[in-house]
Design a protein around this motif. Structure first.
Motif, PDB file in Angstrom:
ATOM      1  N   SER A 112       0.829  -1.216   0.000  1.00 14.88           N
ATOM      2  CA  SER A 112       0.000   0.000   0.000  1.00 14.88           C
ATOM      3  C   SER A 112       0.856   1.256   0.000  1.00 14.88           C
ATOM      4  O   SER A 112       0.597   2.212  -0.755  1.00 14.88           O
ATOM      5  N   ILE A 113       1.882   1.278   0.840  1.00 12.32           N
ATOM      6  CA  ILE A 113       2.761   2.448   0.907  1.00 12.32           C
ATOM      7  C   ILE A 113       3.499   2.636  -0.417  1.00 12.32           C
ATOM      8  O   ILE A 113       3.624   3.760  -0.923  1.00 12.32           O
ATOM      9  N   ALA A 114       3.968   1.551  -1.003  1.00 14.34           N
ATOM     10  CA  ALA A 114       4.684   1.649  -2.281  1.00 14.34           C
ATOM     11  C   ALA A 114       3.782   2.226  -3.363  1.00 14.34           C
ATOM     12  O   ALA A 114       4.216   3.053  -4.181  1.00 14.34           O
ATOM     13  N   ALA A 115       2.518   1.794  -3.416  1.00 16.79           N
ATOM     14  CA  ALA A 115       1.592   2.298  -4.429  1.00 16.79           C
ATOM     15  C   ALA A 115       1.400   3.804  -4.298  1.00 16.79           C
ATOM     16  O   ALA A 115       1.367   4.540  -5.298  1.00 16.79           O
ATOM     17  N   GLN A 116       1.290   4.277  -3.067  1.00 22.61           N
ATOM     18  CA  GLN A 116       1.113   5.717  -2.857  1.00 22.61           C
ATOM     19  C   GLN A 116       2.373   6.492  -3.215  1.00 22.61           C
ATOM     20  O   GLN A 116       2.305   7.560  -3.826  1.00 22.61           O
ATOM     21  N   ARG A 117       3.534   5.955  -2.897  1.00 23.03           N
ATOM     22  CA  ARG A 117       4.782   6.673  -3.107  1.00 23.03           C
ATOM     23  C   ARG A 117       5.204   6.751  -4.573  1.00 23.03           C
ATOM     24  O   ARG A 117       6.062   7.566  -4.924  1.00 23.03           O
ATOM     25  N   VAL A 118       4.626   5.905  -5.431  1.00 21.37           N
ATOM     26  CA  VAL A 118       4.933   6.062  -6.862  1.00 21.37           C
ATOM     27  C   VAL A 118       3.917   6.948  -7.563  1.00 21.37           C
ATOM     28  O   VAL A 118       3.992   7.138  -8.777  1.00 21.37           O
ATOM     29  N   GLY A 119       2.953   7.495  -6.821  1.00 20.78           N
ATOM     30  CA  GLY A 119       2.105   8.520  -7.401  1.00 20.78           C
ATOM     31  C   GLY A 119       0.636   8.223  -7.524  1.00 20.78           C
ATOM     32  O   GLY A 119      -0.102   9.045  -8.089  1.00 20.78           O
ATOM     33  N   ALA A 120       0.149   7.086  -7.030  1.00 15.70           N
ATOM     34  CA  ALA A 120      -1.294   6.844  -7.056  1.00 15.70           C
ATOM     35  C   ALA A 120      -2.003   7.936  -6.262  1.00 15.70           C
ATOM     36  O   ALA A 120      -1.572   8.316  -5.173  1.00 15.70           O
ATOM     37  N   GLU A 129      12.561   9.028  -5.557  1.00 15.30           N
ATOM     38  CA  GLU A 129      13.581   9.934  -6.096  1.00 15.30           C
ATOM     39  C   GLU A 129      13.844   9.656  -7.570  1.00 15.30           C
ATOM     40  O   GLU A 129      14.004  10.589  -8.381  1.00 15.30           O
ATOM     41  N   LEU A 130      13.894   8.387  -7.937  1.00 16.73           N
ATOM     42  CA  LEU A 130      14.117   8.039  -9.343  1.00 16.73           C
ATOM     43  C   LEU A 130      12.987   8.554 -10.238  1.00 16.73           C
ATOM     44  O   LEU A 130      13.228   9.070 -11.344  1.00 16.73           O
ATOM     45  N   LEU A 131      11.752   8.440  -9.779  1.00 15.98           N
ATOM     46  CA  LEU A 131      10.626   8.909 -10.578  1.00 15.98           C
ATOM     47  C   LEU A 131      10.627  10.430 -10.731  1.00 15.98           C
ATOM     48  O   LEU A 131      10.136  10.953 -11.742  1.00 15.98           O
ATOM     49  N   ASN A 132      11.166  11.122  -9.758  1.00 17.54           N
ATOM     50  CA  ASN A 132      11.167  12.589  -9.794  1.00 17.54           C
ATOM     51  C   ASN A 132      12.454  13.185 -10.342  1.00 17.54           C
ATOM     52  O   ASN A 132      12.596  14.403 -10.395  1.00 17.54           O
ATOM     53  N   ALA A 133      13.409  12.325 -10.710  1.00 15.22           N
ATOM     54  CA  ALA A 133      14.700  12.825 -11.181  1.00 15.22           C
ATOM     55  C   ALA A 133      14.557  13.555 -12.516  1.00 15.22           C
ATOM     56  O   ALA A 133      13.737  13.208 -13.345  1.00 15.22           O
ATOM     57  N   GLY A 166       0.547   1.025  -8.419  1.00 16.72           N
ATOM     58  CA  GLY A 166       0.495   2.480  -8.412  1.00 16.72           C
ATOM     59  C   GLY A 166       0.734   3.081  -9.784  1.00 16.72           C
ATOM     60  O   GLY A 166       0.122   4.098 -10.149  1.00 16.72           O
ATOM     61  N   LEU A 167       1.608   2.473 -10.565  1.00 14.13           N
ATOM     62  CA  LEU A 167       1.858   2.952 -11.921  1.00 14.13           C
ATOM     63  C   LEU A 167       0.664   2.684 -12.830  1.00 14.13           C
ATOM     64  O   LEU A 167       0.272   3.534 -13.639  1.00 14.13           O
ATOM     65  N   MET A 168       0.055   1.507 -12.702  1.00 13.15           N
ATOM     66  CA  MET A 168      -1.129   1.196 -13.504  1.00 13.15           C
ATOM     67  C   MET A 168      -2.278   2.142 -13.166  1.00 13.15           C
ATOM     68  O   MET A 168      -3.040   2.548 -14.050  1.00 13.15           O
ATOM     69  N   ALA A 169      -2.408   2.503 -11.902  1.00 13.21           N
ATOM     70  CA  ALA A 169      -3.487   3.403 -11.495  1.00 13.21           C
ATOM     71  C   ALA A 169      -3.399   4.744 -12.203  1.00 13.21           C
ATOM     72  O   ALA A 169      -4.418   5.410 -12.428  1.00 13.21           O
ATOM     73  N   GLN A 170      -2.190   5.143 -12.572  1.00 13.65           N
ATOM     74  CA  GLN A 170      -1.988   6.429 -13.231  1.00 13.65           C
ATOM     75  C   GLN A 170      -2.124   6.350 -14.748  1.00 13.65           C
ATOM     76  O   GLN A 170      -1.876   7.325 -15.448  1.00 13.65           O
TER      77      GLN A 170
END
Length: 257
Positions: free
Chosen positions: A27-35, A253-257, A207-211
């Protein structure tokens, strides 16, 4: 003008008695990648731990599978399996998800073990990623782990043919197979051989699929992010003692780089 509804809603399902950490990490991972929104279904005794670590996740403690029906509405992706277990509670939750879901899905861990002999059930989902490790793959294919590891390319292809899903076969040189063919992940290290790594990966992909990413693209990007984050963590602090939650800040951090 963006709002949380623009970035999807993940429902993570799992965490039977003694396994609450798995679904919390997903759950935390899904939120942290941008869901935009993340909800979690687990045993009631795990809700306090989730809220202590991630109060932004909407937590639902249920002891009876029927209570999940209303929670399936208006979700973008369901991630089911982390800590789900193979007892009646997990079996019934999986059945409810399969019966009441036309959304996208990430299927992992014990949800895969409960689907041995009936992978065709995954056709109910709009798009689906399944992410077995070699042991789960062997059970799904009705063979030994040695046979899977001897020819991982054939194993991942067969799992795709049986399920129609995008398949992530985890391990050294993680393989992703979908309708577009085979991809090999060149990243990762032995420090990833610790509990919870697969649960974090499930949450990342969901989380990526949700976006709005397709199953194929979410699987490829999710596996790469997860493995590169682990390589960065190993370079900074060493492989020994690496924990699954260590990767989540690095993935962000990688996603926001």
């Amino acid at each position: 003008a963006a709002h949380k509804g623009d970035f999807g809603h993940v429902l993570s399902v799992g965490g039977d008695h003694g396994f609450g950490g798995a679904v919390i990490m997903a759950s935390i991972a899904a939120q942290r990648v941008g869901a935009g929104l993340v909800s979690m279904v687990s045993r009631p005794e795990h809700i306090g731990a989730l809220l202590a670590h991630a109060p932004q996740v909407m937590a639902h403690g249920i002891d009876h599978a029927a209570h999940i029906n209303a929670l399936l509405d208006e979700k973008t992706v369901v991630a089911i399996g982390p800590g789900l277990g193979r007892a009646a509670w997990g079996q019934q939750l999986l059945q409810k998800v399969l019966m009441g879901s036309a959304m996208c899905a990430v299927i992992d861990a014990d949800a895969l073990n409960l689907l041995v002999g009936r992978l065709e059930k995954l056709a109910v989902f709009k798009q689906c990623v399944m992410s077995p490790h070699p042991g789960e793959a062997a059970r799904l294919l009705g063979c030994s782990v040695t046979q899977v590891e001897r020819d991982r390319f054939t194993a991942v292809r067969q799992l795709h043919q049986m399920s129609g899903a995008t398949v992530v076969l985890k391990g050294q040189g993680t393989l992703i197979f979908d309708a577009f063919g085979m991809t090999i992940c060149p990243y990762g290290n032995p420090g990833m051989a610790s509990g919870g790594m697969g649960d974090v990966l499930s949450g990342i992909i969901a989380g990526l699929m949700a976006q709005g990413l397709s199953a194929a693209m979410a699987a490829r990007l999710g596996v790469a992010l997860h493995s590169v984050a682990a390589d960065q963590e190993a370079e900074a602090r060493g492989e020994i003692g690496m924990a699954a939650m260590d990767l989540i800040p690095r993935v962000r951090e990688l996603l926001n780089a």
